[in-house]
Enzyme design. Structure first.
Site, mmCIF file in Angstrom:
data_model
loop_
_atom_site.group_PDB
_atom_site.id
_atom_site.type_symbol
_atom_site.label_atom_id
_atom_site.label_comp_id
_atom_site.label_asym_id
_atom_site.label_seq_id
_atom_site.Cartn_x
_atom_site.Cartn_y
_atom_site.Cartn_z
ATOM 1 N N TRP A 1 0.789 -1.237 0.065
ATOM 2 C CA TRP A 1 -0.208 0.040 0.040
ATOM 3 C C TRP A 1 0.916 1.103 0.101
ATOM 4 C CZ3 TRP A 1 -5.046 -0.261 -0.772
ATOM 5 C CH2 TRP A 1 -5.668 0.977 -0.710
ATOM 6 N N SER B 1 0.217 -2.017 5.608
ATOM 7 C CA SER B 1 0.926 -1.701 7.062
ATOM 8 C C SER B 1 0.537 -2.685 8.000
ATOM 9 C CB SER B 1 0.913 -0.235 7.242
ATOM 10 O OG SER B 1 1.489 0.340 6.404
ATOM 11 N N PHE B 2 -0.835 -2.951 7.984
ATOM 12 C CA PHE B 2 -1.436 -3.903 9.175
ATOM 13 C C PHE B 2 -0.853 -5.357 9.029
ATOM 14 C CE2 PHE B 2 -4.613 -6.664 10.783
ATOM 15 C CZ PHE B 2 -5.004 -6.013 12.097
ATOM 16 N N VAL C 1 3.399 2.746 5.500
ATOM 17 C CA VAL C 1 2.902 4.313 5.302
ATOM 18 C C VAL C 1 1.416 4.106 5.561
ATOM 19 C CG1 VAL C 1 2.469 6.288 4.001
ATOM 20 C CG2 VAL C 1 4.609 4.761 3.477
ATOM 21 N N VAL C 2 1.077 5.103 6.715
ATOM 22 C CA VAL C 2 -0.365 5.160 7.138
ATOM 23 C C VAL C 2 -0.739 6.776 7.086
ATOM 24 C CG1 VAL C 2 -2.105 4.826 8.817
ATOM 25 C CG2 VAL C 2 -0.352 2.882 8.449
ATOM 26 N N ILE C 3 -1.386 7.031 6.260
ATOM 27 C CA ILE C 3 -1.884 8.547 6.183
ATOM 28 C C ILE C 3 -3.135 8.670 6.739
ATOM 29 C CG2 ILE C 3 -2.064 10.358 4.647
ATOM 30 C CD1 ILE C 3 -0.107 9.090 2.743
ATOM 31 N N ASP D 1 -10.327 10.256 6.538
ATOM 32 C CA ASP D 1 -11.535 10.793 7.021
ATOM 33 C C ASP D 1 -12.020 9.964 8.269
ATOM 34 O OD1 ASP D 1 -11.741 12.762 4.987
ATOM 35 O OD2 ASP D 1 -12.814 11.512 3.678
ATOM 36 N N HIS E 1 -8.988 5.081 10.994
ATOM 37 C CA HIS E 1 -8.283 3.970 10.771
ATOM 38 C C HIS E 1 -6.793 3.980 11.170
ATOM 39 C CE1 HIS E 1 -6.849 5.998 7.205
ATOM 40 N NE2 HIS E 1 -6.254 5.066 6.860
ATOM 41 N N PHE F 1 10.840 -0.412 13.280
ATOM 42 C CA PHE F 1 9.408 0.605 13.032
ATOM 43 C C PHE F 1 9.684 1.672 11.943
ATOM 44 C CE2 PHE F 1 6.315 3.599 14.009
ATOM 45 C CZ PHE F 1 5.082 2.826 14.034
#
Length: 158
Positions: free
Chosen positions: A31, A65-66, A89-91, A94, A97, A122
């Site tokens: 992702w 990422s999970f 990457v986690v952005i 809305d 999550h 990490f």
């Protein structure tokens, strides 16, 4: 320290030991692969710069990422793997999550490191927007992959 106050490419290497005999597994989330590929490249280049052998670096991908936690555990289970670097990457969006994923990954990777007594880095970029993520993938704040590799080298030198 906040990333905005530090460049991720800057790290202390005074106590780094020879890692030429170490084997490192890297787990990369697919992702946001335009970003994670740059982070992975930074990690690999840093490992090589400090003596790792190319044939001792194993790169594996997971969907997002999970899934980094289980990917890290799969690698840590292998006796020949000395350390694991996780890249994702986690952005923020809305919904909340990002809170759930970031927390799960942080806790999960800590548990893998403790369970297998191996360094697990990490290398998760957690930002509010795409611009901030790009800033941490070779942009104005450096490369989080470099920082993750340096952390692993530091722990292998402990």
């Amino acid at each position: 320290m906040a990333t905005s106050l530090k460049n991720l490419n800057e790290y202390k290497k005074d106590n780094f030991k020879d890692i030429s005999d170490k084997t490192v597994g890297i787990v990369v989330a697919e992702w946001h692969d335009d970003i994670t590929s740059v982070l992975c490249q930074g990690a690999v280049e840093t490992l090589l710069k400090h003596g790792a052998k190319k044939e001792n670096i194993f790169i594996n991908s997971v969907p997002g990422s999970f899934e980094l936690t289980l990917g890290a555990q799969f690698l840590a289970l292998q006796e020949e793997i000395d350390a694991v670097i996780c890249i994702g990457v986690v952005i923020k969006g809305d919904t909340k999550h990002d809170d759930y994923i970031n927390n799960a990954v942080a806790n999960g990777l800590t548990n893998v490191a403790l369970k297998f007594n191996k360094p697990v880095a990490f290398g998760l970029v957690t930002t509010n927007n795409l611009e901030q993520a790009l800033d941490r993938a070779g942009g104005k704040h450096g490369n989080k992959g470099v920082e993750a590799a340096a952390a692993v080298i530091g722990m292998l030198s402990f």
